[in-house]
Design a protein around this motif. Structure first.
Motif, PDB file in Angstrom:
ATOM      1  N   LYS A 206      -0.587   0.489  -9.684  1.00 39.17           N
ATOM      2  CA  LYS A 206       0.324   1.407 -10.365  1.00 39.17           C
ATOM      3  C   LYS A 206       1.306   1.919  -9.326  1.00 39.17           C
ATOM      4  O   LYS A 206       0.940   2.185  -8.193  1.00 39.17           O
ATOM      5  CB  LYS A 206      -0.450   2.591 -10.944  1.00 39.17           C
ATOM      6  CG  LYS A 206      -0.885   2.403 -12.374  1.00 39.17           C
ATOM      7  CD  LYS A 206      -1.093   3.762 -13.011  1.00 39.17           C
ATOM      8  CE  LYS A 206      -1.769   3.633 -14.335  1.00 39.17           C
ATOM      9  NZ  LYS A 206      -0.922   3.533 -15.473  1.00 39.17           N
ATOM     10  N   GLY A 207       2.556   2.061  -9.728  1.00 38.11           N
ATOM     11  CA  GLY A 207       3.595   2.516  -8.800  1.00 38.11           C
ATOM     12  C   GLY A 207       3.398   3.961  -8.378  1.00 38.11           C
ATOM     13  O   GLY A 207       2.929   4.789  -9.163  1.00 38.11           O
TER      14      GLY A 207
ATOM     15  N   GLU B 248       7.679   9.380  -5.467  1.00 35.37           N
ATOM     16  CA  GLU B 248       8.106   9.792  -4.129  1.00 35.37           C
ATOM     17  C   GLU B 248       7.175  10.860  -3.547  1.00 35.37           C
ATOM     18  O   GLU B 248       6.818  10.818  -2.373  1.00 35.37           O
ATOM     19  CB  GLU B 248       9.543  10.324  -4.180  1.00 35.37           C
ATOM     20  CG  GLU B 248      10.189  10.473  -2.833  1.00 35.37           C
ATOM     21  CD  GLU B 248      10.326   9.167  -2.076  1.00 35.37           C
ATOM     22  OE1 GLU B 248      10.140   9.195  -0.855  1.00 35.37           O
ATOM     23  OE2 GLU B 248      10.595   8.130  -2.701  1.00 35.37           O
ATOM     24  N   TYR B 249       6.733  11.804  -4.399  1.00 33.42           N
ATOM     25  CA  TYR B 249       5.861  12.857  -3.885  1.00 33.42           C
ATOM     26  C   TYR B 249       4.482  12.317  -3.508  1.00 33.42           C
ATOM     27  O   TYR B 249       3.829  12.843  -2.617  1.00 33.42           O
ATOM     28  CB  TYR B 249       5.736  14.023  -4.875  1.00 33.42           C
ATOM     29  CG  TYR B 249       5.261  13.658  -6.254  1.00 33.42           C
ATOM     30  CD1 TYR B 249       3.917  13.521  -6.537  1.00 33.42           C
ATOM     31  CD2 TYR B 249       6.172  13.469  -7.295  1.00 33.42           C
ATOM     32  CE1 TYR B 249       3.478  13.193  -7.809  1.00 33.42           C
ATOM     33  CE2 TYR B 249       5.737  13.144  -8.576  1.00 33.42           C
ATOM     34  CZ  TYR B 249       4.390  13.008  -8.814  1.00 33.42           C
ATOM     35  OH  TYR B 249       3.951  12.682 -10.073  1.00 33.42           O
ATOM     36  N   ASP B 250       4.031  11.241  -4.176  1.00 33.66           N
ATOM     37  CA  ASP B 250       2.770  10.599  -3.787  1.00 33.66           C
ATOM     38  C   ASP B 250       2.894   9.985  -2.395  1.00 33.66           C
ATOM     39  O   ASP B 250       1.973  10.074  -1.575  1.00 33.66           O
ATOM     40  CB  ASP B 250       2.390   9.508  -4.790  1.00 33.66           C
ATOM     41  CG  ASP B 250       2.030  10.061  -6.154  1.00 33.66           C
ATOM     42  OD1 ASP B 250       1.488  11.182  -6.206  1.00 33.66           O
ATOM     43  OD2 ASP B 250       2.275   9.371  -7.159  1.00 33.66           O
TER      44      ASP B 250
ATOM     45  N   ARG C  78       0.820  -1.211   0.000  1.00 35.41           N
ATOM     46  CA  ARG C  78       0.000   0.000   0.000  1.00 35.41           C
ATOM     47  C   ARG C  78       0.854   1.260   0.000  1.00 35.41           C
ATOM     48  O   ARG C  78       0.419   2.308  -0.442  1.00 35.41           O
ATOM     49  CB  ARG C  78      -0.940   0.013   1.201  1.00 35.41           C
ATOM     50  CG  ARG C  78      -2.135  -0.871   0.984  1.00 35.41           C
ATOM     51  CD  ARG C  78      -3.231  -0.573   1.990  1.00 35.41           C
ATOM     52  NE  ARG C  78      -4.245  -1.596   1.923  1.00 35.41           N
ATOM     53  CZ  ARG C  78      -4.186  -2.750   2.565  1.00 35.41           C
ATOM     54  NH1 ARG C  78      -3.156  -3.022   3.339  1.00 35.41           N
ATOM     55  NH2 ARG C  78      -5.136  -3.631   2.448  1.00 35.41           N
ATOM     56  N   HIS C  79       2.053   1.152   0.549  1.00 31.69           N
ATOM     57  CA  HIS C  79       2.960   2.303   0.582  1.00 31.69           C
ATOM     58  C   HIS C  79       3.603   2.539  -0.789  1.00 31.69           C
ATOM     59  O   HIS C  79       3.786   3.681  -1.199  1.00 31.69           O
ATOM     60  CB  HIS C  79       4.043   2.077   1.635  1.00 31.69           C
ATOM     61  CG  HIS C  79       5.015   3.189   1.746  1.00 31.69           C
ATOM     62  ND1 HIS C  79       4.678   4.425   2.256  1.00 31.69           N
ATOM     63  CD2 HIS C  79       6.315   3.282   1.392  1.00 31.69           C
ATOM     64  CE1 HIS C  79       5.728   5.215   2.206  1.00 31.69           C
ATOM     65  NE2 HIS C  79       6.737   4.544   1.690  1.00 31.69           N
ATOM     66  N   GLU C  80       3.911   1.471  -1.501  1.00 34.41           N
ATOM     67  CA  GLU C  80       4.640   1.566  -2.764  1.00 34.41           C
ATOM     68  C   GLU C  80       3.735   1.729  -3.988  1.00 34.41           C
ATOM     69  O   GLU C  80       4.196   2.181  -5.029  1.00 34.41           O
ATOM     70  CB  GLU C  80       5.499   0.312  -2.971  1.00 34.41           C
ATOM     71  CG  GLU C  80       6.530   0.082  -1.887  1.00 34.41           C
ATOM     72  CD  GLU C  80       7.707   1.026  -1.985  1.00 34.41           C
ATOM     73  OE1 GLU C  80       8.009   1.487  -3.096  1.00 34.41           O
ATOM     74  OE2 GLU C  80       8.312   1.304  -0.932  1.00 34.41           O
ATOM     75  N   PHE C  81       2.453   1.334  -3.882  1.00 30.80           N
ATOM     76  CA  PHE C  81       1.577   1.280  -5.049  1.00 30.80           C
ATOM     77  C   PHE C  81       0.198   1.859  -4.759  1.00 30.80           C
ATOM     78  O   PHE C  81      -0.272   1.827  -3.630  1.00 30.80           O
ATOM     79  CB  PHE C  81       1.375  -0.179  -5.502  1.00 30.80           C
ATOM     80  CG  PHE C  81       2.635  -0.877  -5.895  1.00 30.80           C
ATOM     81  CD1 PHE C  81       3.160  -0.735  -7.166  1.00 30.80           C
ATOM     82  CD2 PHE C  81       3.306  -1.690  -4.989  1.00 30.80           C
ATOM     83  CE1 PHE C  81       4.317  -1.383  -7.533  1.00 30.80           C
ATOM     84  CE2 PHE C  81       4.470  -2.344  -5.348  1.00 30.80           C
ATOM     85  CZ  PHE C  81       4.983  -2.186  -6.624  1.00 30.80           C
TER      86      PHE C  81
END
Length: 159
Positions: free
Chosen positions: A132-133, A136-138, A22-25
């Motif tokens: 979807k990946g 960093e700002y997301d 959930r953190h990465e995508f």
């Protein structure tokens, strides 16, 4: 005579979670897949010895496979087999689901991420997320939103 018998707590049906997912995508869609497993893998999963942290799902030749999932063999595993903890495991999906995933992955730039491993009616299931990946700002924006929600709840609770 009091009721001193402890209630046996039901074991959780969740075997392993991929918390990083959930953190990465951005998870767009989820689906449930069965898995082709060997006997020692099922026993190890019942003992809670599975990890999804480095796992990923690939589509090859119209079939889905789970790579990098680590299932640690029990020390009591059979002596006549040589267990491979991170072997490739085939995922069991309907043809229509695989076709939809192939379209999303190949054309739209999505990826397949294993989200959770759990038991359902005595069978091991894998929750796969179509994702979807994140940039960093997301990730920073998500962290900021979570911090604000936590702070808002604290303010509302204490007045």
């Amino acid at each position: 005579m009091g009721k001193n018998k402890k209630q046996a707590k039901e074991p959780s049906s969740t075997i392993a979670l991929n918390r990083k997912a959930r953190h990465e995508f951005f998870i767009e869609d989820r689906l449930e897949a069965g898995m082709e497993l060997e006997g020692w893998e099922v026993k190890s999963m019942r003992a809670g010895r599975a990890q999804l942290s480095e796992a990923y799902v690939l589509l090859r030749n119209g079939e889905a496979f789970l790579f990098g999932a680590h299932i640690t063999p029990l020390p009591t595993a059979s002596t006549h087999i040589n267990p491979d903890p991170s072997r490739t495991r085939k995922l069991l999906l309907h043809r229509a689901e695989i076709n939809r995933l192939v379209g999303a992955v190949e054309r739209k730039g999505y990826t397949l991420v294993p989200m959770a491993l759990y038991w359902k009616r005595g069978r091991a299931k894998l929750e796969v997320g179509l994702a979807k990946g994140k940039k960093e700002y997301d990730k920073r924006a998500d962290k900021k939103d979570k911090d604000w929600e936590r702070e808002r709840a604290r303010i509302l609770k204490h007045g």
